[in-house]
Design an enzyme around this catalytic site. Structure first.
Site, PDB file in Angstrom:
ATOM      1  N   LYS A 185       0.824  -1.210   0.000  1.00 59.27           N
ATOM      2  CA  LYS A 185       0.000   0.000   0.000  1.00 59.27           C
ATOM      3  C   LYS A 185       0.865   1.271   0.000  1.00 59.27           C
ATOM      4  O   LYS A 185       2.059   1.206   0.253  1.00 59.27           O
ATOM      5  CB  LYS A 185      -0.959  -0.030   1.199  1.00 59.27           C
ATOM      6  CG  LYS A 185      -1.969  -1.205   1.138  1.00 59.27           C
ATOM      7  CD  LYS A 185      -2.867  -1.100  -0.051  1.00 59.27           C
ATOM      8  CE  LYS A 185      -3.863  -2.188  -0.361  1.00 59.27           C
ATOM      9  NZ  LYS A 185      -4.212  -3.258   0.492  1.00 59.27           N
TER      10      LYS A 185
HETATM   11  C1  LIG Z   1      -5.467  -4.264   0.812  1.00 61.05           C
HETATM   12  C2  LIG Z   1      -6.915  -4.074   0.844  1.00 61.05           C
HETATM   13  C3  LIG Z   1      -7.695  -4.414   1.960  1.00 61.05           C
HETATM   14  C4  LIG Z   1      -7.171  -5.195   3.111  1.00 61.05           C
HETATM   15  O1  LIG Z   1      -6.160  -4.577   3.815  1.00 61.05           O
HETATM   16  P1  LIG Z   1      -5.415  -5.373   4.972  1.00 61.05           P
HETATM   17  O2  LIG Z   1      -4.668  -4.277   5.686  1.00 61.05           O
HETATM   18  O3  LIG Z   1      -4.506  -6.368   4.330  1.00 61.05           O
HETATM   19  O4  LIG Z   1      -6.433  -5.997   5.842  1.00 61.05           O
HETATM   20  C5  LIG Z   1      -9.031  -4.079   1.960  1.00 61.05           C
HETATM   21  N1  LIG Z   1      -9.602  -3.482   0.895  1.00 61.05           N
HETATM   22  C6  LIG Z   1      -8.901  -3.172  -0.200  1.00 61.05           C
HETATM   23  C7  LIG Z   1      -9.590  -2.489  -1.337  1.00 61.05           C
HETATM   24  C8  LIG Z   1      -7.540  -3.477  -0.275  1.00 61.05           C
HETATM   25  O5  LIG Z   1      -6.853  -3.207  -1.390  1.00 61.05           O
END
Ligand SMILES: *Cc1c(COP(=O)(O)O)cnc(C)c1O
Length: 381
Positions: A185
């Site tokens: 991210k």
């Molecule tokens: C990465 C992601 C998540 C989940 O995030 P985590 O921190 O791994 O729980 C949820 N929604 C979207 C759209 C994502 O890209």
């Protein structure tokens, strides 16, 4: 022939600052939730100009707690998009509610707000939009629909940092917003998440629920005489963030604008050059391009096989990805909720053509041009 350098799809942007900050936490011997988490929360809230930021262990946890704290439970329905990562709908299932999918707009890839109202039933309790790739959802319209139908607005902001909408950051516009700090991210702590809200009455129980429902965390207890005493005041979960993660997060937040500039610049180069190819549909850009976080740069192939394209790029040492396999095409969602192929035509047709190109701050303009040139060669051959 000389082997071309590998261009990875995504890489965390980590340097000595994070390594130093994490080392300091390890040396301090206070490694779980403590002062660094507090500091990260304060800085995060300040950045987004939102009242509260509550650090948790993942975005999935953030979404789950947001549903719990707003009282959504068994038999309820939550409207969301099928064009997302499974975590969005998975969190809805955690509380025993049903994810009700609404198709996306073919251009923004976000939930089609004109189709939301027809999906509302007496069981509907919340709307959970996702700002796909970092393109802001139509928050004004979604807010109006929520107010008119007494629904909670919880946005999945996993891609949306920093994303703006009409002069506000995403994170300050939902009743609750959920961020992800997963490894790929825009801001990463390895694993981690954050809930943001302007609502005091939601923030307070969230701070307790994320750590077993304990009324004071260990950090504030350690200064008291009877440091072992605590009360359980709400239902609890093991969703706290560690100081190791938060130390990294603080450094990442300080670099956030810099990484955003790099992503914007790369996206701009992609956009300018790829628009020249009639075989490629470049992503839709907000009227004010600065609003987009550019978590992902997603093109759509107008003809040719998408899987062949991704394989051919891999042969040229360029790693691409595909976001997303619509949730209603998965076996589990079909069996559990009765969804089937054909239910959400826009999501399906985008999925057939979509490719995410390498985009992360560790790339160079040269890398971006290599990707563009390779695409050019592939399309002409
Ligand atoms: C990465 C992601 C998540 C989940 O995030 P985590 O921190 O791994 O729980 C949820 N929604 C979207 C759209 C994502 O890209």
């Amino acid at each position: 022939m000389e082997q071309k350098p590998f261009i990875p799809f995504s890489r965390p942007w980590i340097d000595e600052t994070e390594i130093e900050a994490v080392s300091q936490v390890l040396e301090s011997k206070w490694i779980s939730t403590g002062g660094r988490v507090r500091e990260f929360e304060r800085a995060f809230a300040e950045y987004l100009r939102v009242k509260h930021a509550i650090a948790v262990s993942s975005c999935t946890a953030a979404l789950h707690l947001s549903l719990v704290v707003t009282g959504i439970s068994v038999g309820d329905e939550v409207i969301t998009t099928p064009y997302t990562f499974t975590a969005t709908a998975e969190a809805i299932r955690y509380v025993g509610a049903k994810p009700v999918f609404v198709d996306i707009c073919a251009d923004t890839l976000n939930i089609d707000v004109t189709k939301i109202e027809q999906a509302i039933t007496p069981k509907t309790k919340a709307i959970m939009p996702v700002h796909i790739a970092g393109f802001p959802c139509e928050m004004d319209t979604i807010r109006e629909i929520c107010d008119a139908n007494k629904l909670v607005l919880i946005d999945d902001a996993a891609h949306a940092i920093p994303t703006e909408y009409k002069g506000h950051y995403i994170g300050a516009l939902g009743d609750l917003s959920a961020f992800s700090f997963y490894a790929n991210k825009n801001l990463t702590t390895g694993e981690g998440g954050m809930i943001t809200t302007n609502d005091d009455t939601l923030a307070k129980p969230l701070r307790t629920m994320r750590l077993h429902g304990i009324d004071k965390d260990a950090w504030s207890r350690q200064s008291k005489r009877t440091m072992w005493r605590y009360d359980i005041t709400t239902e609890g979960y093991k969703y706290n963030m560690t100081d190791i993660q938060a130390a990294m997060g603080i450094c990442q937040l300080m670099k956030l604008n810099k990484q955003h500039e790099r992503r914007q610049n790369f996206a701009h180069i992609y956009q300018t050059e790829l628009e020249k190819f009639s075989q490629i549909k470049t992503p839709t850009i907000p009227e004010n391009p600065a609003e987009h976080s550019w978590h992902l740069y997603m093109i759509q192939l107008q003809n040719g096989d998408r899987d062949d394209f991704v394989d051919a790029m891999r042969e040229e040492n360029i790693e691409c990805s595909v976001h997303y396999i619509p949730l209603h095409l998965f076996d589990f969602y079909q069996k559990q909720y009765g969804y089937s192929v054909g239910d959400f035509p826009n999501a399906e047709s985008v999925f057939e053509r979509v490719v995410s190109l390498p985009l992360h701050p560790g790339l160079t303009e040269n890398d971006i041009h290599t990707v563009i040139d390779t695409i050019g060669n592939l399309l002409s051959s």
